[in-house]
Design an enzyme around this catalytic site. Structure first.
Site, mmCIF file in Angstrom:
data_model
loop_
_atom_site.group_PDB
_atom_site.id
_atom_site.type_symbol
_atom_site.label_atom_id
_atom_site.label_comp_id
_atom_site.label_asym_id
_atom_site.label_seq_id
_atom_site.Cartn_x
_atom_site.Cartn_y
_atom_site.Cartn_z
ATOM 1 N N SER A 41 0.747 -1.243 -0.245
ATOM 2 C CA SER A 41 0.040 -0.075 -0.130
ATOM 3 C C SER A 41 0.883 1.162 -0.032
ATOM 4 O O SER A 41 2.190 1.054 0.327
ATOM 5 C CB SER A 41 -0.823 0.090 1.313
ATOM 6 O OG SER A 41 -1.415 1.413 1.436
ATOM 7 N N TYR A 73 -1.819 -1.541 10.273
ATOM 8 C CA TYR A 73 -1.709 -1.619 8.878
ATOM 9 C C TYR A 73 -0.233 -1.034 8.215
ATOM 10 O O TYR A 73 0.241 -1.725 7.635
ATOM 11 C CB TYR A 73 -3.035 -0.671 8.371
ATOM 12 C CG TYR A 73 -3.429 -1.005 6.950
ATOM 13 C CD1 TYR A 73 -4.092 -1.848 6.457
ATOM 14 C CD2 TYR A 73 -2.920 0.051 5.829
ATOM 15 C CE1 TYR A 73 -4.403 -2.138 4.851
ATOM 16 C CE2 TYR A 73 -3.032 0.075 4.517
ATOM 17 C CZ TYR A 73 -3.993 -1.334 4.026
ATOM 18 O OH TYR A 73 -3.879 -1.376 2.828
HETATM 19 N N1 LIG Z 1 -8.560 -0.463 -0.831
HETATM 20 C C1 LIG Z 1 -7.616 0.472 -0.725
HETATM 21 O O1 LIG Z 1 -7.692 1.777 -0.696
HETATM 22 C C2 LIG Z 1 -6.511 -0.096 -0.581
HETATM 23 C C3 LIG Z 1 -5.226 0.721 -1.002
HETATM 24 C C4 LIG Z 1 -3.694 -0.040 -0.698
HETATM 25 C C5 LIG Z 1 -3.715 -1.334 -0.602
HETATM 26 N N2 LIG Z 1 -4.996 -2.020 -0.456
HETATM 27 C C6 LIG Z 1 -4.481 -3.532 -0.049
HETATM 28 O O2 LIG Z 1 -5.093 -4.359 -1.226
HETATM 29 C C7 LIG Z 1 -5.331 -5.531 -0.865
HETATM 30 C C8 LIG Z 1 -6.775 -5.910 -1.316
HETATM 31 O O3 LIG Z 1 -7.673 -5.155 -0.771
HETATM 32 P P1 LIG Z 1 -9.078 -4.636 -1.406
HETATM 33 O O4 LIG Z 1 -8.987 -3.065 -1.070
HETATM 34 O O5 LIG Z 1 -9.318 -5.256 -2.914
HETATM 35 O O6 LIG Z 1 -10.168 -5.246 -0.372
HETATM 36 P P2 LIG Z 1 -11.185 -6.082 -0.417
HETATM 37 O O7 LIG Z 1 -12.034 -6.108 0.830
HETATM 38 O O8 LIG Z 1 -12.124 -5.631 -1.762
HETATM 39 O O9 LIG Z 1 -10.692 -7.368 -0.798
HETATM 40 C C9 LIG Z 1 -9.898 -8.094 0.352
HETATM 41 C C10 LIG Z 1 -10.295 -9.519 0.035
HETATM 42 O O10 LIG Z 1 -9.230 -10.409 0.969
HETATM 43 C C11 LIG Z 1 -9.993 -11.298 1.405
HETATM 44 N N3 LIG Z 1 -9.458 -11.943 2.565
HETATM 45 C C12 LIG Z 1 -9.508 -11.052 3.971
HETATM 46 N N4 LIG Z 1 -8.711 -11.812 4.785
HETATM 47 C C13 LIG Z 1 -8.465 -13.033 4.302
HETATM 48 C C14 LIG Z 1 -7.739 -14.147 4.827
HETATM 49 N N5 LIG Z 1 -7.495 -14.417 6.169
HETATM 50 N N6 LIG Z 1 -7.505 -15.237 3.852
HETATM 51 C C15 LIG Z 1 -7.903 -15.278 2.370
HETATM 52 N N7 LIG Z 1 -8.602 -14.019 2.043
HETATM 53 C C16 LIG Z 1 -8.653 -12.785 2.867
HETATM 54 C C17 LIG Z 1 -11.584 -10.906 1.761
HETATM 55 O O11 LIG Z 1 -12.491 -11.994 1.718
HETATM 56 C C18 LIG Z 1 -11.608 -10.114 0.336
HETATM 57 O O12 LIG Z 1 -12.361 -10.713 -0.713
HETATM 58 C C19 LIG Z 1 -5.126 -5.720 0.605
HETATM 59 O O13 LIG Z 1 -4.055 -6.159 0.972
HETATM 60 C C20 LIG Z 1 -5.078 -3.798 0.981
HETATM 61 O O14 LIG Z 1 -4.664 -3.930 2.366
HETATM 62 C C21 LIG Z 1 -6.084 -1.367 -0.654
#
Ligand SMILES: NC(=O)c1ccc[n+]([C@@H]2O[C@H](COP(=O)([O-])OP(=O)(O)OC[C@H]3O[C@@H](n4cnc5c(N)ncnc54)[C@H](O)[C@@H]3O)[C@@H](O)[C@H]2O)c1
Length: 280
Positions: free
Chosen positions: A145, A158
């Site tokens: 991130s 985080y």
């Molecule tokens: N949304 C943002 O603003 C953002 C920004 C930077 C980085 N990220 C990172 O991107 C990645 C994806 O996030 P997103 O925004 O697509 O979120 P999201 O909630 O849409 O998707 C995350 C997915 O991970 C799954 N998950 C959670 N815990 C789990 C586990 N223990 N085992 C297997 N699957 C699991 C959830 O069920 C979900 O389907 C994450 O690592 C997040 O930290 C997100």
């Protein structure tokens, strides 16, 4: 020299049922890959895989996995290797959101952040590495991130795990190059996904468990998961070390390297704004 087309035959995407992971899975299916959509939410993974397969030309199959369990991740990788062939691309993307000031958080927040956001990536790397190193090829993409590149307050579990994912990825990249394995770390700014509204065990300063309104102050327009996925796969194709995505990520990453006192000052303001919410 012209670059060879990037068409991985077999890929695994953790957290592939939603948001960024789903969009990366869609990019890989569009390139003809057989993609294992692995997620804690098995029903949502099944729905995503069905939709992605319908779009083609590749195929997606669902898998239920908790990335915080090394055994489960190792079984997933070994099964995929046995049934589908060599895993060309391993995307360690599953993650959860955490927010709040340090004094609002307890061991549940730290344990979960370390187990999923960091442990999940470590487990994915450790599970796939023996296969990739034995055949001297493959690519690992880890989702960190912007919070892994700058001092991001009011979400320290985080921030801590995302900095660790950047460190793991860039260090491993140097080791893995001699074995023909590429390692890329994805560092987007805020992305419009359900994660923004699902802060784990949200403390009082995160009203309703959502950070959507609060982060709009920093980044008025969220990135789409599709934009992030397209940049991520381009980063894989070019074997980039770090892939920041979005204007905010590019600006703050540069500010932090070129004018660290200014970046720290900005983060102090952010922390003060957050603290004012606790005492409002
Ligand atoms: N949304 C943002 O603003 C953002 C920004 C930077 C980085 N990220 C990172 O991107 C990645 C994806 O996030 P997103 O925004 O697509 O979120 P999201 O909630 O849409 O998707 C995350 C997915 O991970 C799954 N998950 C959670 N815990 C789990 C586990 N223990 N085992 C297997 N699957 C699991 C959830 O069920 C979900 O389907 C994450 O690592 C997040 O930290 C997100």
């Amino acid at each position: 020299m012209p670059r060879a087309p990037f068409n991985p035959r077999v890929s695994i995407v953790t957290g592939g049922a939603s948001g960024i992971g789903r969009a990366i899975a869609a990019e890989l299916v569009a390139r003809g890959s057989h993609v294992v959509v692995a997620d804690l939410d098995g029903d949502r993974a099944t729905r995503a895989a069905t939709e992605l397969t319908a779009a083609g030309p590749g195929v997606a199959e669902p898998a239920t996995v908790d990335v915080s369990s090394f055994e489960q991740v190792r079984d997933l990788v070994d099964r995929t290797e046995a049934d589908r062939g060599p895993v060309d691309v391993m995307v360690n993307n599953a993650g959860i959101a955490l927010g709040g000031l340090l004094e609002e958080l307890d061991e549940r927040h730290w344990d979960r952040a370390l187990a999923v956001n960091l442990g999940g990536v470590v487990n994915g790397v450790r599970a796939v590495y023996p296969h990739m190193s034995a055949r001297r090829g493959g690519h690992i993409l880890n989702t960190a991130s912007l919070a892994g590149l700058i001092p991001a307050p009011a979400m320290l579990p985080y921030t801590t795990t995302k900095h660790a994912v950047v460190g793991l990825s860039t260090g491993l990249r140097a080791e893995a190059a001699a074995l023909g394995i590429g390692v890329t770390v994805l560092c987007p700014g805020f992305v419009d996904t359900p994660l923004l509204d699902e802060v784990y065990e949200a403390p009082p300063s995160i009203a309703g468990g959502s950070v959507r309104q609060a982060v709009r102050l920093m980044q008025p327009k969220f990135l789409s998961a599709e934009t992030v996925a397209a940049r991520a796969v381009r980063g894989l194709e070019r074997n980039q070390a770090v892939v920041p995505v979005g204007v905010l990520a590019h600006l703050l990453w540069r500010l932090n390297r070129w004018a660290p006192p200014a970046a720290r000052g900005l983060c102090r303001v952010q922390a003060r704004v957050h603290r004012s919410r606790v005492h409002a």
